[in-house]
Design an enzyme around this catalytic site. Structure first.
Site, PDB file in Angstrom:
ATOM      1  N   GLY A   8       5.567  64.984  62.689  1.00  0.00           N
ATOM      2  CA  GLY A   8       4.681  63.994  63.294  1.00  0.00           C
ATOM      3  C   GLY A   8       4.756  64.048  64.809  1.00  0.00           C
ATOM      4  O   GLY A   8       4.640  63.034  65.493  1.00  0.00           O
ATOM      5  N   SER A  10       2.775  65.092  67.023  1.00  0.00           N
ATOM      6  CA  SER A  10       1.550  65.023  67.820  1.00  0.00           C
ATOM      7  C   SER A  10       1.134  63.598  68.145  1.00  0.00           C
ATOM      8  O   SER A  10       0.175  63.395  68.886  1.00  0.00           O
ATOM      9  CB  SER A  10       0.399  65.742  67.091  1.00  0.00           C
ATOM     10  OG  SER A  10       0.157  65.144  65.826  1.00  0.00           O
ATOM     11  N   TYR A 150       5.197  50.271  53.453  1.00  0.00           N
ATOM     12  CA  TYR A 150       5.796  50.908  54.632  1.00  0.00           C
ATOM     13  C   TYR A 150       7.245  50.473  54.807  1.00  0.00           C
ATOM     14  O   TYR A 150       8.127  51.295  55.068  1.00  0.00           O
ATOM     15  CB  TYR A 150       4.963  50.529  55.860  1.00  0.00           C
ATOM     16  CG  TYR A 150       5.363  51.221  57.137  1.00  0.00           C
ATOM     17  CD1 TYR A 150       5.161  52.592  57.308  1.00  0.00           C
ATOM     18  CD2 TYR A 150       5.905  50.501  58.190  1.00  0.00           C
ATOM     19  CE1 TYR A 150       5.505  53.225  58.501  1.00  0.00           C
ATOM     20  CE2 TYR A 150       6.258  51.129  59.385  1.00  0.00           C
ATOM     21  CZ  TYR A 150       6.048  52.483  59.529  1.00  0.00           C
ATOM     22  OH  TYR A 150       6.388  53.103  60.702  1.00  0.00           O
ATOM     23  N   ALA A 152       9.275  49.408  52.486  1.00  0.00           N
ATOM     24  CA  ALA A 152      10.072  49.996  51.405  1.00  0.00           C
ATOM     25  C   ALA A 152      10.386  51.456  51.698  1.00  0.00           C
ATOM     26  O   ALA A 152      11.522  51.918  51.506  1.00  0.00           O
ATOM     27  CB  ALA A 152       9.322  49.883  50.077  1.00  0.00           C
ATOM     28  N   LYS A 154      10.506  53.029  54.647  1.00  0.00           N
ATOM     29  CA  LYS A 154      11.429  53.178  55.768  1.00  0.00           C
ATOM     30  C   LYS A 154      12.809  52.612  55.433  1.00  0.00           C
ATOM     31  O   LYS A 154      13.827  53.166  55.874  1.00  0.00           O
ATOM     32  CB  LYS A 154      10.852  52.495  57.014  1.00  0.00           C
ATOM     33  CG  LYS A 154       9.585  53.161  57.542  1.00  0.00           C
ATOM     34  CD  LYS A 154       9.816  54.609  57.929  1.00  0.00           C
ATOM     35  CE  LYS A 154       8.642  55.226  58.647  1.00  0.00           C
ATOM     36  NZ  LYS A 154       8.866  56.643  59.007  1.00  0.00           N
ATOM     37  N   ILE A 183       5.592  49.346  70.062  1.00  0.00           N
ATOM     38  CA  ILE A 183       5.616  50.399  71.070  1.00  0.00           C
ATOM     39  C   ILE A 183       4.173  50.729  71.469  1.00  0.00           C
ATOM     40  O   ILE A 183       3.283  50.788  70.619  1.00  0.00           O
ATOM     41  CB  ILE A 183       6.307  51.670  70.540  1.00  0.00           C
ATOM     42  CG1 ILE A 183       7.712  51.320  69.995  1.00  0.00           C
ATOM     43  CG2 ILE A 183       6.382  52.737  71.618  1.00  0.00           C
ATOM     44  CD1 ILE A 183       8.679  50.764  71.013  1.00  0.00           C
TER      45      ILE A 183
END
Length: 239
Positions: A8, A10, A150, A152, A154, A183
């Site tokens: 990931g 990019s 998401y 779960a 992570k 972020i």
């Protein structure tokens, strides 16, 4: 020169990590799923700035395609720094979540982690020095409405990280999680207006991709040799 693979690579955070690792003297492999052109652009920018980088594209959810791509990468030597940054969102509250939304997010973040990491371990062990940094999220630490899939996925990385850290600790390899909060990215600008960020984040700003990259680069260095199996948040004191 240590070789680093950033999945990931990019995206906003991924590209910042690639640039920082290159500045630190690594030969960086910028991974993309389908957007090879974007990964190539980042690799070219790194090379133009005096660094070493190249781009690759493969689907980390496809175990065979991933192994074939990694076998080719390994012909040039072991990967000693691996940043598992690839992940996707497909948000919905659980009562309205479709099975494919659940499965796809789990597949990328969790199965993709296995597909990429497992083939790289023995060559890394052979070097007796390695750094594995798994990118997670505040959602996996605190939960987040609409992101059960998401969170779960992570959170699963957290358990895998702690277990793998124990398995490779005697081989000079560390394994850690970095869990960013809000972020700066194109998605954040539309999802979180400034007023929302001010109310949610005690520091009253979004983090910068470069700040995340600095933390990742530290964990990828010799200076972090005694840090392993940890989940490190970077979120402006949100939790």
């Amino acid at each position: 020169m240590k070789r680093a693979l950033v999945t990931g690579g990019s995206g906003a955070i991924g590209s910042a990590i690639c640039r920082q690792l290159a500045k630190d003297g690594c030969a960086v492999i910028v991974h993309a799923n389908s957007n090879l052109a974007q990964a190539q652009q980042i690799a070219e920018e790194i090379t133009a700035a005096g660094g070493s980088a190249k781009a690759v594209a493969f689907d980390i959810t496809n175990a065979d395609a991933t192994k074939n791509a990694l076998d080719e990468i390994l012909t040039d030597g072991a990967i000693q720094i691996l940043v598992n940054n690839a992940g996707i969102h497909d948000d919905a509250v659980m009562p309205g979540m479709k099975p494919e939304q659940w499965s796809r997010v789990i597949d990328v973040s969790l199965n993709g982690f296995f597909n990429v990491t497992q083939p790289l371990l023995m060559p890394m062990i052979g070097k007796r020095w390695g750094r594995i940094i798994n990118m997670s999220s505040l959602a996996a630490v605190t939960g987040n409405r609409g992101q059960a899939n998401y969170a779960a996925a992570k959170a699963g990385l957290h358990g895998a990280t702690k277990s793998l850290a124990l398995e490779v600790a005697s081989r000079g390899i560390t394994v850690n999680v970095v869990a960013p909060g809000i972020i700066v990215s194109p998605m954040i600008e539309t999802a979180f207006p400034k007023e929302a960020i001010n109310s949610m984040v005690p520091m009253k700003r979004a983090g910068k991709p470069e700040e995340v990259a600095d933390l990742v680069a530290f964990l990828a260095s010799d200076r972090s040799a005694y840090i392993s199996g940890q989940i490190i948040s970077i979120n402006g004191a949100m939790a």
